[in-house]
Write a protein that holds these residues in place. Sequence first.
Motif, short mmCIF file in Angstrom:
data_model
loop_
_atom_site.label_atom_id
_atom_site.label_comp_id
_atom_site.label_asym_id
_atom_site.label_seq_id
_atom_site.Cartn_x
_atom_site.Cartn_y
_atom_site.Cartn_z
N PHE A 154 94.08 64.45 42.45
CA PHE A 154 94.50 63.30 41.64
C PHE A 154 93.66 63.31 40.38
O PHE A 154 92.47 63.00 40.41
CB PHE A 154 94.33 61.98 42.42
N LEU A 165 86.71 55.88 39.16
CA LEU A 165 87.22 56.92 40.06
C LEU A 165 87.02 58.31 39.46
O LEU A 165 87.49 58.58 38.36
CB LEU A 165 88.73 56.68 40.29
N ARG A 171 91.18 66.88 47.52
CA ARG A 171 90.86 65.68 48.30
C ARG A 171 91.67 65.66 49.59
O ARG A 171 92.63 66.42 49.76
CB ARG A 171 91.15 64.42 47.48
N SER A 212 99.90 63.68 43.21
CA SER A 212 99.76 62.24 43.45
C SER A 212 100.55 61.93 44.71
O SER A 212 101.49 62.67 45.07
CB SER A 212 100.32 61.41 42.28
N LEU A 213 100.21 60.85 45.37
CA LEU A 213 100.97 60.45 46.56
C LEU A 213 102.39 60.05 46.14
O LEU A 213 103.34 60.21 46.91
CB LEU A 213 100.24 59.31 47.28
N GLN A 214 102.52 59.57 44.89
CA GLN A 214 103.85 59.24 44.37
C GLN A 214 104.75 60.49 44.38
O GLN A 214 105.92 60.43 44.79
CB GLN A 214 103.74 58.71 42.93
N ASN A 240 97.87 54.70 50.87
CA ASN A 240 96.94 55.80 50.59
C ASN A 240 95.65 55.53 51.35
O ASN A 240 94.85 54.68 50.97
CB ASN A 240 96.70 55.88 49.07
N HIS A 242 92.41 56.18 51.90
CA HIS A 242 91.40 56.91 51.15
C HIS A 242 90.30 57.46 52.06
O HIS A 242 89.79 56.75 52.93
CB HIS A 242 90.75 55.98 50.11
N ILE A 270 101.88 53.03 47.90
CA ILE A 270 102.83 53.73 47.05
C ILE A 270 104.22 53.55 47.67
O ILE A 270 104.42 53.89 48.85
CB ILE A 270 102.48 55.24 46.96
O1 LIG Z 1 97.91 59.62 44.71
C1 LIG Z 1 97.33 58.64 44.14
N1 LIG Z 1 98.08 57.79 43.39
C2 LIG Z 1 97.52 56.71 42.75
O2 LIG Z 1 98.24 55.93 42.04
C3 LIG Z 1 96.14 56.51 42.91
N2 LIG Z 1 95.28 55.56 42.43
C4 LIG Z 1 94.04 55.85 42.93
O3 LIG Z 1 93.00 55.18 42.72
N3 LIG Z 1 94.08 56.98 43.69
C5 LIG Z 1 95.39 57.40 43.70
N4 LIG Z 1 96.01 58.46 44.31
#
Ligand SMILES: O=c1[nH]c(=O)c2[nH]c(=O)[nH]c2[nH]1
Length: 287
Positions: A154, A165, A171, A212-214, A240, A242, A270
């Motif tokens: 990410f 962040l 990750r 991204s998870l999106q 997500n 974490h 997400i």
């Molecule tokens: O895949 C992610 N999407 C996000 O929008 C996001 N925001 C974040 O803090 N970590 C992540 N990870």
Amino acid sequence: MTDSLLQHHQYGKRAIRLVHVTRDGDRHELTDLDVDVTLTGEFEETYLTGANAGVLPTDSQKNTVYAFARQHGVQRIEDFALLLARHFVRAHETVKRARIGISRHHWDRITPQHSFVRSEGELRTVTVTHDAGKTWVVGGLTGLRLLNSTGSEFKDFPRDEYTTLPEAGDRILATSVSAGWRYEGTRGDWDAWHGKIRAALVTAFTETYSRSLQQTLYAMGEKALAACPAIAEIRLALPNQHHIAVDLSPFGLDNPNSVFVATEQPYGLIEGALMREGAVGADAAWW
Ligand SMILES: O=c1[nH]c(=O)c2[nH]c(=O)[nH]c2[nH]1
């Protein structure tokens, strides 16, 4: 008394716990369900005056679920939900729309015959909505936990004065999938379709290199639509979960991406919905 209008109303029974055993000789099948019944229709009177002439008691709704389980079995939750939804609308004039939600707990067999262990977390779900005009079947699942220990980054997100962040090049990506998918029809090979969609979600999660998870969500939805032509749309919610690398430097130790704290809260959420090209939306099918 101030002037007021009853704007919306619905009622029903929640969390009807139903365990059904099918006995095929000594070999048993176990089905463990939570059933929700929600009715909408001509129930204004009881809200406004307390007149209950049109109100099917929620207790009777619950009893119907148990009686139908006895009479018809519950093997496929999609068919059981269809049966119940149609019954409430057909049998009771005041009921204009019935919605049946069912979640199935999964038990694994531990002896060949009649012992089971409950696999925690994942539920198979269905929501059937039925009224005079139409019937919608939304299949789904919740609590499908997935984790990739690499293949996820990410980076390149905007930074403002509140951003702390760090960019992540490698990750852990972990989530607990909630998914609902709307079938085009009301007859089907429910078990096979559920299996195909679940497999597509898992495969897309594991095979997508994730920026991204999106992006992963979209890949999962796309693969599910491709795997099962019987569905018109799919909605996904992916928390997500974490995993944060622990700073071991106070102990004179490095941490080459091997020790993490799995945090529960707060978590990113997400969400996304994908529709097959050319399909027509059906908002009434969803909560
Ligand atoms: O895949 C992610 N999407 C996000 O929008 C996001 N925001 C974040 O803090 N970590 C992540 N990870």
